[in-house]
Design a protein around this motif. Structure first.
Motif: not given
Ligand code: PEP
Length: 251
Positions: A52-80
């Motif tokens: 929201m803070a970057l809306s309208g700017s030329n700055v892209f956003i990245g995540a610092q990590d991602v799960s290798a798993e697509p979904q499911g029982a992986h507590t604490g993980e974030l999927s692609a």
């Protein structure tokens, strides 16, 4: 012609309020700068307020990590798929993930595969420890990391590679521009062997390790270095745009 990428890894820093304020400072600082892709990678809880803070700017956003798993029982993980709605880039295989959380080239390749399938642009990190450098094996070690971290990936047109020597991260002991250039060239040669001259010409290779606004220009002038992955200085709303400006000046 490769467009430089300057990405800020905020790691486990900033509150929600800090993150929004820092994002606004970065957006203001890089406003009007062309020829460089600017990316900020906040903690995942701040992806929404930062977008929201970057809306309208030329700055892209990245995540610092991602799960290798697509979904499911992986507590604490974030999927692609979760992240692809919120950001464009994702850092994968950072040395802190490798050294503190047991990730290796195999994990990195699995995460990179999952990220690409979801339309994210991975920034794949490689880099040698001080022991490896002092033993004279840095080039072979990093080439092997590139091979392992991209194993099974057919198309790297959306991938960037960050050369981050472990001994230079957060230490103030930045690699010389000559070492950054040599290692970026080694990485490009590894990509030629795995893929093609065309793939190697296109892949952005970033340098990371104690980059700041004062030393950024020295990396920007290295032929094979196409940007920076920045930790500490990315938390400074003046210094980080200064790094982006250094790469824009040499683009
Ligand atoms: C990093 O963590 O990727 C990094 C390069 O950190 P710093 O710039 O603080 O060395």
């Amino acid at each position: 012609m490769r467009t430089p990428i300057v990405a800020g890894n905020w790691k486990m820093n900033t509150t929600l309020a800090d993150a929004s304020a820092l994002a606004r400072a970065v957006a203001d600082g890089v406003n009007g700068i062309d020829g460089v892709t600017t990316v900020v990678c906040p903690p995942s809880v701040s992806l929404v307020p930062v977008s929201m803070a970057l809306s309208g700017s030329n700055v892209f956003i990245g995540a610092q990590d991602v799960s290798a798993e697509p979904q499911g029982a992986h507590t604490g993980e974030l999927s692609a798929d979760m992240l692809s709605g919120l950001c464009t880039y994702v850092i994968i295989g950072h040395s802190e993930r490798r050294s503190m959380y047991g990730e290796d080239d195999f994990t990195t390749a699995a995460k990179t595969t999952t990220a690409l399938a979801a339309g994210l642009r991975p920034i794949v990190c490689v880099g040698e420890s001080l022991d490896v450098r002092e033993s004279g094996d840095a080039n072979a070690f990093v080439a092997s990391q590139v091979n392992g971290s991209l194993a099974g990936i057919a198309d790297i047109s959306q991938v960037a590679i960050a050369y981050e020597p472990v001994w230079a991260i957060g230490t103030g002991r930045a690699a010389s521009p000559e070492i950054a250039q040599e290692m970026a060239s080694t990485i490009r040669s590894a990509v030629v062997s795995m893929y093609s001259d065309k793939a190697a010409d296109g892949v952005p290779v970033l340098y990371g390790g104690s980059v700041n606004a004062d030393n950024a220009a020295s990396y920007a002038s290295a032929a094979d270095v196409d940007g920076a992955l920045v930790g500490g200085a990315a938390l400074d709303g003046n210094a980080f745009p200064g790094i982006v400006k250094a790469f824009a000046a040499s683009a």
